[in-house]
Design a protein around this motif. Structure first.
Motif, PDB file in Angstrom:
ATOM      1  N   ALA A  53      30.694  49.204  18.418  1.00  0.00           N
ATOM      2  CA  ALA A  53      30.503  48.865  17.002  1.00  0.00           C
ATOM      3  C   ALA A  53      31.012  47.456  16.705  1.00  0.00           C
ATOM      4  CB  ALA A  53      31.219  49.886  16.120  1.00  0.00           C
ATOM      5  N   ILE A  54      32.119  47.088  17.307  1.00  0.00           N
ATOM      6  CA  ILE A  54      32.679  45.746  17.113  1.00  0.00           C
ATOM      7  C   ILE A  54      31.727  44.688  17.660  1.00  0.00           C
ATOM      8  CG2 ILE A  54      34.555  44.196  17.836  1.00  0.00           C
ATOM      9  CD1 ILE A  54      36.386  46.776  17.672  1.00  0.00           C
ATOM     10  N   ASP A  55      31.178  44.927  18.850  1.00  0.00           N
ATOM     11  CA  ASP A  55      30.217  43.990  19.437  1.00  0.00           C
ATOM     12  C   ASP A  55      28.972  43.856  18.561  1.00  0.00           C
ATOM     13  OD1 ASP A  55      31.919  43.523  21.563  1.00  0.00           O
ATOM     14  OD2 ASP A  55      30.890  44.912  22.925  1.00  0.00           O
ATOM     15  N   GLU A  56      28.503  44.989  18.020  1.00  0.00           N
ATOM     16  CA  GLU A  56      27.314  44.976  17.153  1.00  0.00           C
ATOM     17  C   GLU A  56      27.589  44.206  15.860  1.00  0.00           C
ATOM     18  OE1 GLU A  56      24.538  48.103  14.643  1.00  0.00           O
ATOM     19  OE2 GLU A  56      25.647  48.874  16.375  1.00  0.00           O
ATOM     20  N   ALA A  57      28.747  44.439  15.251  1.00  0.00           N
ATOM     21  CA  ALA A  57      29.089  43.748  14.006  1.00  0.00           C
ATOM     22  C   ALA A  57      29.254  42.251  14.237  1.00  0.00           C
ATOM     23  CB  ALA A  57      30.373  44.331  13.418  1.00  0.00           C
ATOM     24  N   ARG A  58      29.756  41.880  15.407  1.00  0.00           N
ATOM     25  CA  ARG A  58      29.944  40.457  15.720  1.00  0.00           C
ATOM     26  C   ARG A  58      28.593  39.749  15.729  1.00  0.00           C
ATOM     27  NH1 ARG A  58      34.434  38.425  18.943  1.00  0.00           N
ATOM     28  NH2 ARG A  58      34.652  40.547  19.688  1.00  0.00           N
ATOM     29  N   THR A  59      27.550  40.376  16.280  1.00  0.00           N
ATOM     30  CA  THR A  59      26.232  39.744  16.333  1.00  0.00           C
ATOM     31  C   THR A  59      25.563  39.713  14.958  1.00  0.00           C
ATOM     32  OG1 THR A  59      25.099  41.796  16.929  1.00  0.00           O
ATOM     33  CG2 THR A  59      25.858  40.416  18.750  1.00  0.00           C
ATOM     34  N   LYS A  60      25.908  40.672  14.097  1.00  0.00           N
ATOM     35  CA  LYS A  60      25.302  40.736  12.761  1.00  0.00           C
ATOM     36  C   LYS A  60      26.102  39.987  11.699  1.00  0.00           C
ATOM     37  CE  LYS A  60      23.053  45.240  13.218  1.00  0.00           C
ATOM     38  NZ  LYS A  60      22.996  46.618  12.696  1.00  0.00           N
ATOM     39  N   GLY A  61      27.305  39.540  12.054  1.00  0.00           N
ATOM     40  CA  GLY A  61      28.161  38.894  11.064  1.00  0.00           C
ATOM     41  C   GLY A  61      28.643  39.861  10.004  1.00  0.00           C
ATOM     42  N   GLY A  62      28.864  41.089  10.408  1.00  0.00           N
ATOM     43  CA  GLY A  62      29.252  42.120   9.448  1.00  0.00           C
ATOM     44  C   GLY A  62      30.695  42.558   9.566  1.00  0.00           C
ATOM     45  N   VAL A  63      30.893  43.803   9.191  1.00  0.00           N
ATOM     46  CA  VAL A  63      32.205  44.431   9.136  1.00  0.00           C
ATOM     47  C   VAL A  63      32.112  45.739   9.916  1.00  0.00           C
ATOM     48  CG1 VAL A  63      33.813  45.565   7.533  1.00  0.00           C
ATOM     49  CG2 VAL A  63      32.696  43.433   6.870  1.00  0.00           C
ATOM     50  N   VAL A  64      33.228  46.167  10.497  1.00  0.00           N
ATOM     51  CA  VAL A  64      33.273  47.451  11.205  1.00  0.00           C
ATOM     52  C   VAL A  64      34.150  48.413  10.409  1.00  0.00           C
ATOM     53  CG1 VAL A  64      34.031  48.633  13.309  1.00  0.00           C
ATOM     54  CG2 VAL A  64      33.063  46.342  13.463  1.00  0.00           C
ATOM     55  N   LEU A  65      33.702  49.641  10.274  1.00  0.00           N
ATOM     56  CA  LEU A  65      34.552  50.709   9.741  1.00  0.00           C
ATOM     57  C   LEU A  65      34.690  51.752  10.835  1.00  0.00           C
ATOM     58  CD1 LEU A  65      36.190  52.117   7.521  1.00  0.00           C
ATOM     59  CD2 LEU A  65      34.038  53.150   6.722  1.00  0.00           C
ATOM     60  N   LEU A  66      35.907  51.977  11.279  1.00  0.00           N
ATOM     61  CA  LEU A  66      36.177  52.970  12.317  1.00  0.00           C
ATOM     62  C   LEU A  66      36.216  54.369  11.705  1.00  0.00           C
ATOM     63  CD1 LEU A  66      39.120  51.126  14.138  1.00  0.00           C
ATOM     64  CD2 LEU A  66      36.688  51.096  14.753  1.00  0.00           C
ATOM     65  N   GLU A  67      35.909  55.363  12.529  1.00  0.00           N
ATOM     66  CA  GLU A  67      35.978  56.751  12.086  1.00  0.00           C
ATOM     67  C   GLU A  67      37.424  57.136  11.778  1.00  0.00           C
ATOM     68  OE1 GLU A  67      35.132  59.341  10.446  1.00  0.00           O
ATOM     69  OE2 GLU A  67      33.397  59.975  11.628  1.00  0.00           O
ATOM     70  N   ASN A  68      37.600  58.199  11.050  1.00  0.00           N
ATOM     71  CA  ASN A  68      38.880  58.711  10.558  1.00  0.00           C
ATOM     72  C   ASN A  68      39.977  58.718  11.632  1.00  0.00           C
ATOM     73  OD1 ASN A  68      40.949  60.167   9.299  1.00  0.00           O
ATOM     74  ND2 ASN A  68      39.539  61.667   8.415  1.00  0.00           N
ATOM     75  N   LEU A  69      41.038  57.972  11.370  1.00  0.00           N
ATOM     76  CA  LEU A  69      42.170  57.891  12.290  1.00  0.00           C
ATOM     77  C   LEU A  69      42.826  59.247  12.537  1.00  0.00           C
ATOM     78  CD1 LEU A  69      43.704  54.719  10.654  1.00  0.00           C
ATOM     79  CD2 LEU A  69      42.856  54.817  13.014  1.00  0.00           C
ATOM     80  N   ARG A  70      42.813  60.095  11.527  1.00  0.00           N
ATOM     81  CA  ARG A  70      43.485  61.395  11.644  1.00  0.00           C
ATOM     82  C   ARG A  70      42.679  62.435  12.422  1.00  0.00           C
ATOM     83  NH1 ARG A  70      46.594  62.295   5.876  1.00  0.00           N
ATOM     84  NH2 ARG A  70      48.052  60.546   6.103  1.00  0.00           N
ATOM     85  N   PHE A  71      41.551  62.027  12.981  1.00  0.00           N
ATOM     86  CA  PHE A  71      40.866  62.910  13.923  1.00  0.00           C
ATOM     87  C   PHE A  71      41.696  63.021  15.201  1.00  0.00           C
ATOM     88  CE2 PHE A  71      36.133  62.551  12.379  1.00  0.00           C
ATOM     89  CZ  PHE A  71      36.477  63.251  11.239  1.00  0.00           C
ATOM     90  N   TYR A  72      42.685  62.151  15.326  1.00  0.00           N
ATOM     91  CA  TYR A  72      43.616  62.163  16.459  1.00  0.00           C
ATOM     92  C   TYR A  72      45.008  62.537  15.957  1.00  0.00           C
ATOM     93  CZ  TYR A  72      40.152  59.805  19.351  1.00  0.00           C
ATOM     94  OH  TYR A  72      39.018  59.495  20.074  1.00  0.00           O
ATOM     95  N   ALA A  73      45.608  63.571  16.548  1.00  0.00           N
ATOM     96  CA  ALA A  73      46.969  63.974  16.181  1.00  0.00           C
ATOM     97  C   ALA A  73      47.957  62.850  16.461  1.00  0.00           C
ATOM     98  CB  ALA A  73      47.361  65.233  16.949  1.00  0.00           C
TER      99      ALA A  73
END
Length: 194
Positions: A114-134
């Motif tokens: 996702a980071i690589d894709e956003a870099r080519t598009k000049g966009g922003v990345v939103l990561l999935e919910n951090l609390r999916f991990y204990a």
């Protein structure tokens, strides 16, 4: 009555601001608080999303790639899609008027892609919910390091979560030379100072 005469008050600690960082060409991990009410994929109050826009716009204007991370609800360390941040990515795209690439995970190959894709598009990345991990709520050092490896700089703009000793709030900061406050956090700290 003030403090005893023999005790001196310490001045408020100076906080590093996002404005103090050189962001040009950098991947900037921005911890935000997007714990917004969502029902059937619809956000009923986007105030917390709107509150971060000045920080995001500043980072973009400075030539950074913002990588946003948040928790949503209490999925208790499991991948419960009732707590996905996907609807937030849609709303954020509308508010920013630019591409927001949603990463289906907050670490690993999906996040990197996702980071690589956003870099080519000049966009922003939103990561999935951090609390999916204990490990997030346990402030796990290994998980903190995995998150930190995604970015060059760290900015905390999640005032509502800043008191928590979680991996994305406290643990990650040990992996960066200059962890800084975002514009929302800076504003809140100013209010507290008054």
């Amino acid at each position: 009555p003030g403090p005893p005469a023999d005790r001196k008050l310490l001045p408020a600690m100076a906080k590093l601001s996002i404005r103090d960082l050189n962001l040009q060409g950098k991947r900037v991990f921005i911890r935000v608080d997007y714990n917004v009410p969502i029902k059937n994929g619809v956000i009923s109050d986007d105030t917390r999303i709107r509150a971060t826009l000045p920080t995001l716009q500043y980072a973009l204007e400075q030539g950074a790639l913002p990588i946003l991370a948040s928790h949503l609800g209490r999925p208790k360390g499991t991948r419960n899609m009732d707590y996905t941040l996907a609807p937030v990515a849609v709303r954020l795209k509308e508010l920013l008027g630019r591409d927001v690439v949603f990463a289906s995970d907050c670490v690993g190959a999906d996040a990197v892609k996702a980071i690589d894709e956003a870099r080519t598009k000049g966009g922003v990345v939103l990561l999935e919910n951090l609390r999916f991990y204990a490990q997030e709520e346990k402030n796990d050092a290994s998980f903190s390091k995995q998150l930190a490896e995604l970015a060059d700089e760290y900015v905390d703009d999640a005032f509502g979560a800043a008191h928590r000793a979680h991996a994305s709030v406290e643990g990650m900061t040990h992996n960066f030379a200059n962890p800084a406050a975002g514009l929302l956090m800076e504003q809140e700290l100013k209010y507290l100072g008054h």
